[in-house]
Design an enzyme around this catalytic site. Structure first.
Site, mmCIF file in Angstrom:
data_model
loop_
_atom_site.group_PDB
_atom_site.id
_atom_site.type_symbol
_atom_site.label_atom_id
_atom_site.label_comp_id
_atom_site.label_asym_id
_atom_site.label_seq_id
_atom_site.Cartn_x
_atom_site.Cartn_y
_atom_site.Cartn_z
ATOM 1 N N PHE A 169 2.079 -1.076 10.563
ATOM 2 C CA PHE A 169 1.211 -1.007 8.988
ATOM 3 C C PHE A 169 0.543 0.224 8.658
ATOM 4 O O PHE A 169 1.215 1.036 8.858
ATOM 5 C CB PHE A 169 0.169 -1.900 9.482
ATOM 6 C CG PHE A 169 0.193 -3.253 9.520
ATOM 7 C CD1 PHE A 169 1.759 -3.673 8.909
ATOM 8 C CD2 PHE A 169 -1.329 -4.075 9.493
ATOM 9 C CE1 PHE A 169 1.619 -5.552 9.311
ATOM 10 C CE2 PHE A 169 -0.986 -5.826 9.123
ATOM 11 C CZ PHE A 169 0.071 -6.761 9.029
ATOM 12 N N SER A 170 -0.128 0.180 7.618
ATOM 13 C CA SER A 170 -0.566 1.031 6.576
ATOM 14 C C SER A 170 -1.343 2.298 7.586
ATOM 15 O O SER A 170 -1.342 2.399 8.527
ATOM 16 C CB SER A 170 -1.683 0.777 5.737
ATOM 17 O OG SER A 170 -1.339 0.747 4.503
ATOM 18 N N GLU A 219 -10.459 -2.969 3.818
ATOM 19 C CA GLU A 219 -9.019 -2.368 4.616
ATOM 20 C C GLU A 219 -9.002 -0.870 4.019
ATOM 21 O O GLU A 219 -9.772 -0.368 2.842
ATOM 22 C CB GLU A 219 -7.808 -3.234 3.477
ATOM 23 C CG GLU A 219 -8.551 -4.341 4.455
ATOM 24 C CD GLU A 219 -6.884 -5.870 4.256
ATOM 25 O OE1 GLU A 219 -6.327 -5.987 4.831
ATOM 26 O OE2 GLU A 219 -7.130 -5.547 2.604
ATOM 27 N N TRP A 265 5.717 -10.276 1.185
ATOM 28 C CA TRP A 265 5.097 -9.517 2.618
ATOM 29 C C TRP A 265 6.143 -10.355 3.493
ATOM 30 O O TRP A 265 5.628 -11.654 3.512
ATOM 31 C CB TRP A 265 3.953 -9.824 2.548
ATOM 32 C CG TRP A 265 2.950 -8.824 3.186
ATOM 33 C CD1 TRP A 265 2.912 -8.036 3.477
ATOM 34 C CD2 TRP A 265 3.201 -9.285 4.557
ATOM 35 N NE1 TRP A 265 2.157 -7.335 4.440
ATOM 36 C CE2 TRP A 265 1.840 -8.141 5.563
ATOM 37 C CE3 TRP A 265 2.647 -9.781 5.319
ATOM 38 C CZ2 TRP A 265 1.922 -8.051 6.677
ATOM 39 C CZ3 TRP A 265 2.644 -10.438 6.830
ATOM 40 C CH2 TRP A 265 1.873 -9.314 7.185
ATOM 41 N N ASP A 310 1.370 -1.219 0.237
ATOM 42 C CA ASP A 310 -0.105 0.085 0.082
ATOM 43 C C ASP A 310 1.395 1.155 0.321
ATOM 44 O O ASP A 310 1.649 1.335 0.946
ATOM 45 C CB ASP A 310 -1.003 0.404 0.914
ATOM 46 C CG ASP A 310 -1.639 -1.042 1.917
ATOM 47 O OD1 ASP A 310 -1.366 -2.460 0.934
ATOM 48 O OD2 ASP A 310 -2.119 -1.785 2.735
ATOM 49 N N GLN A 360 4.366 0.886 2.001
ATOM 50 C CA GLN A 360 4.135 -0.478 2.952
ATOM 51 C C GLN A 360 5.419 -1.575 2.119
ATOM 52 O O GLN A 360 5.731 -1.730 1.086
ATOM 53 C CB GLN A 360 2.985 -1.562 3.158
ATOM 54 C CG GLN A 360 1.999 -0.996 3.558
ATOM 55 C CD GLN A 360 2.241 -0.701 5.088
ATOM 56 O OE1 GLN A 360 2.195 -2.685 5.601
ATOM 57 N NE2 GLN A 360 2.604 -0.378 6.072
ATOM 58 N N ARG A 383 -8.029 -1.134 11.425
ATOM 59 C CA ARG A 383 -6.677 -0.247 10.979
ATOM 60 C C ARG A 383 -5.979 0.326 9.865
ATOM 61 O O ARG A 383 -8.017 0.628 9.020
ATOM 62 C CB ARG A 383 -5.543 -1.745 10.348
ATOM 63 C CG ARG A 383 -6.099 -2.744 9.317
ATOM 64 C CD ARG A 383 -4.736 -4.317 9.718
ATOM 65 N NE ARG A 383 -5.322 -4.662 8.173
ATOM 66 C CZ ARG A 383 -6.241 -5.779 8.076
ATOM 67 N NH1 ARG A 383 -6.673 -6.345 9.342
ATOM 68 N NH2 ARG A 383 -6.672 -6.767 7.262
ATOM 69 N N ASP A 384 -5.813 1.343 9.482
ATOM 70 C CA ASP A 384 -4.837 1.718 8.452
ATOM 71 C C ASP A 384 -6.190 2.883 8.567
ATOM 72 O O ASP A 384 -6.987 3.232 7.880
ATOM 73 C CB ASP A 384 -5.864 1.050 7.491
ATOM 74 C CG ASP A 384 -5.171 -0.693 7.213
ATOM 75 O OD1 ASP A 384 -3.816 -0.453 7.801
ATOM 76 O OD2 ASP A 384 -5.934 -1.093 6.524
HETATM 77 C C1 FRU Z 1 -4.117 -3.877 2.314
HETATM 78 C C2 FRU Z 1 -3.488 -4.133 4.458
HETATM 79 C C3 FRU Z 1 -3.119 -3.223 4.985
HETATM 80 C C4 FRU Z 1 -1.876 -3.039 5.951
HETATM 81 C C5 FRU Z 1 -1.035 -3.518 4.966
HETATM 82 C C6 FRU Z 1 -0.396 -4.476 5.811
HETATM 83 O O1 FRU Z 1 -2.973 -4.283 1.789
HETATM 84 O O2 FRU Z 1 -3.494 -4.986 4.495
HETATM 85 O O3 FRU Z 1 -4.691 -3.630 5.689
HETATM 86 O O4 FRU Z 1 -2.200 -2.339 6.985
HETATM 87 O O5 FRU Z 1 -1.602 -4.432 3.984
HETATM 88 O O6 FRU Z 1 0.895 -4.367 4.814
#
Ligand code: FRU
Length: 502
Positions: free
Chosen positions: A100-101, A225, A65, A41, A57, A160-161
């Site tokens: 994370f994001s 997300e 990942w 992201d 990210q 999150r996010d």
């Molecule tokens: C979306 C996501 C977010 C999270 C991040 C982790 O692609 O899953 O929800 O914060 O990527 O890398």
């Protein structure tokens, strides 16, 4: 003996190590990517002291990942970019297993920027704890941590996010939540809204829960997300990434899917949609879009071209994986449609251009446009549908001598533009398509951005976009145009060779 301090962090050393063996066969020339390692992201988009900052990210230790950091690039003009040191590495206990994001805002009175992001840690295998954290920076490069500012409700693992913005004299923030519905015992995706004082000790630190801004209308969607919420024209747009969708017809073909809904909102009021949900992009590779406002007031967006569900061929072997889309600008069009165009600055990347139109391609023939189109390119077409009787008009790109190619097809039967990877080379195949309609003059304009490992098709005047990663074999990459069951008339056809952005 005097010790010299190592100026590189462990994360930056990881990138340097991987960079040394990076395979560049599909490494992008006109898209943001990390020098090496994995990215997903876009994060923390912000403009500070004359430069755009794009974070993302990033796993600096591998091309899959993994332990998420925030990578960082910057640019003065949205055209030429510079790699920056990694901005955020896991540091606090709350973010032990990943930064994370999140998003950024410029602070009042030139005090720098603040970023709100999710700290992630595993409490037990498969059981996460996600909290929202604050950090600030005066130079967008080095950050001071201020710790956790929003704790999750009990038993909510997906939380999150945060996307933060200012309206009037308050900060607002939306985030993705997955509350359990006691009625059916299942989780249903929601976007939650918070607010905070603009100034003073509580600013950006103490957040008041304002309520549920939006619930996904689709029963099986369990998590929203990367939500974003922003004004566009006289409306507000909510975008989010739906987890748990199932493919139906042309829609929701990817594992998870980015979508948007347009409506009305004001502080203290509910968000009232005036449209249904629509896809942000119809391609195989588009996720987690995030927007920002440019200094001249435009709404800019980047998405991640990649996927968790479908492994990309590069992630196993090439020392990098994942790129962002080209920067795009959004506008509100007639009927509350969100229009997506490449940012106008991108024309500055055109190094040399070749004008090949107007032309007519006779029925059931094909015309070669280039025996080899090395590097990155933009192809502009104006299909004169009012003066064509072809059933299909196809632009074949990335065509290699061993018979691989990717097709961009206008198809009169379905009334759609298709991006067909059926013979594209390595990786996942399949076709995606977007609806299309000619303009008042009967012209259908297409802008096709070709990079070494991707194709982005802008359909109409910002009407739709189709973005897909494509991995052609090595060798010359020809381009041709074909007409089927009738003549194709093109009012304009231009090929622009593009300079690299780094
Ligand atoms: C979306 C996501 C977010 C999270 C991040 C982790 O692609 O899953 O929800 O914060 O990527 O890398």
């Amino acid at each position: 003996m005097q010790q010299t301090a190592d100026p590189l962090s462990a994360a930056d050393r990881g990138v340097v190590r991987m960079h040394a063996t990076r395979n560049d066969r599909w490494y992008p020339l006109v898209h943001i990517a990390a020098r090496a390692g994995w990215i997903n992201d876009p994060n923390g988009l912000v403009h500070l002291a004359g430069r755009y900052h794009v974070y993302f990210q990033h796993n600096p230790f591998g091309s899959q990942w993994g332990l998420m950091h925030w990578g960082h690039v910057s640019s003065a003009d949205l055209v030429h970019w510079r790699h920056e040191p990694i901005a955020l590495a896991p540091e606090l206990e709350a973010e032990r297993d990943g930064v994370f994001s999140g998003s950024a805002v410029a602070l009042p009175d030139h005090q720098g920027i603040a970023v709100l992001y999710t700290g992630h840690r595993w409490l037990a295998p498969g059981l996460a704890q996600q909290v929202q954290c604050l950090a600030t920076s005066t130079d967008a490069t080095t950050f001071v941590r201020h710790g956790v500012v929003i704790e999750p409700p009990e038993q909510m693992a997906d939380f999150r996010d945060p996307k933060v913005w200012r309206t009037g004299n308050r900060w607002y923030l939306v985030l993705g939540a997955s509350p359990l519905d006691p009625a059916d015992g299942r989780r249903h995706a929601a976007v939650w809204l918070y607010s905070s004082d603009l100034q003073g000790p509580g600013a950006l630190r103490s957040w008041r829960f304002e309520g549920v801004l939006y619930r996904s209308p689709i029963d099986e969607v369990f998590m929203a997300e990367c939500p974003d919420f922003f004004p566009l024209g006289d409306r507000w747009v909510l975008s989010y990434c739906a987890m748990g969708t199932r493919p139906h017809g042309y829609l929701d073909r990817n594992v998870n899917n980015a979508r948007y809904v347009v409506g009305d909102w004001a502080p203290g009021r509910a968000f009232t949609p005036v449209t249904g949900e629509l896809p942000c992009d119809w391609g195989h590779s588009y996720y987690a879009p995030q927007t920002m406002q440019s200094p001249d007031g435009r709404r800019l967006v980047w998405g991640w071209m990649g996927s968790f569900g479908r492994p990309e061929p590069v992630s196993q072997s090439d020392g990098w994986c994942g790129q962002l889309t080209v920067p795009r600008e959004l506008d509100l069009g007639p009927g509350d449609a969100v229009l997506t165009r490449p940012v106008r600055e991108l024309t500055a990347l055109r190094r040399s251009s070749c004008d090949l139109g107007p032309i007519t391609v006779a029925a059931n023939t094909e015309r070669s446009l280039a025996a080899d189109l090395p590097g990155a390119a933009e192809i502009e077409l104006a299909l004169d549908l009012a003066h064509s009787d072809a059933e299909r008009i196809t632009l074949a790109v990335h065509r290699t001598p061993d018979g691989h190619q990717t097709l961009v097809v206008w198809d009169g039967q379905s009334g759609r533009v298709h991006l067909d990877r059926g013979r594209s080379g390595a990786g996942d195949r399949g076709s995606r398509s977007a609806p299309c309609a000619p303009d008042a003059e009967g012209l259908l304009r297409l802008r096709v951005f070709l990079d070494l490992g991707s194709v982005e098709v802008f359909v109409g005047d910002g009407d739709q976009v189709i973005s897909s990663m494509v991995y052609p074999p090595q060798g010359p990459r020809a381009v041709a145009i074909c007409a089927e069951c009738g003549d194709a008339r093109l009012a304009a056809l231009r090929i622009h060779h593009l300079d690299a952005i780094f």
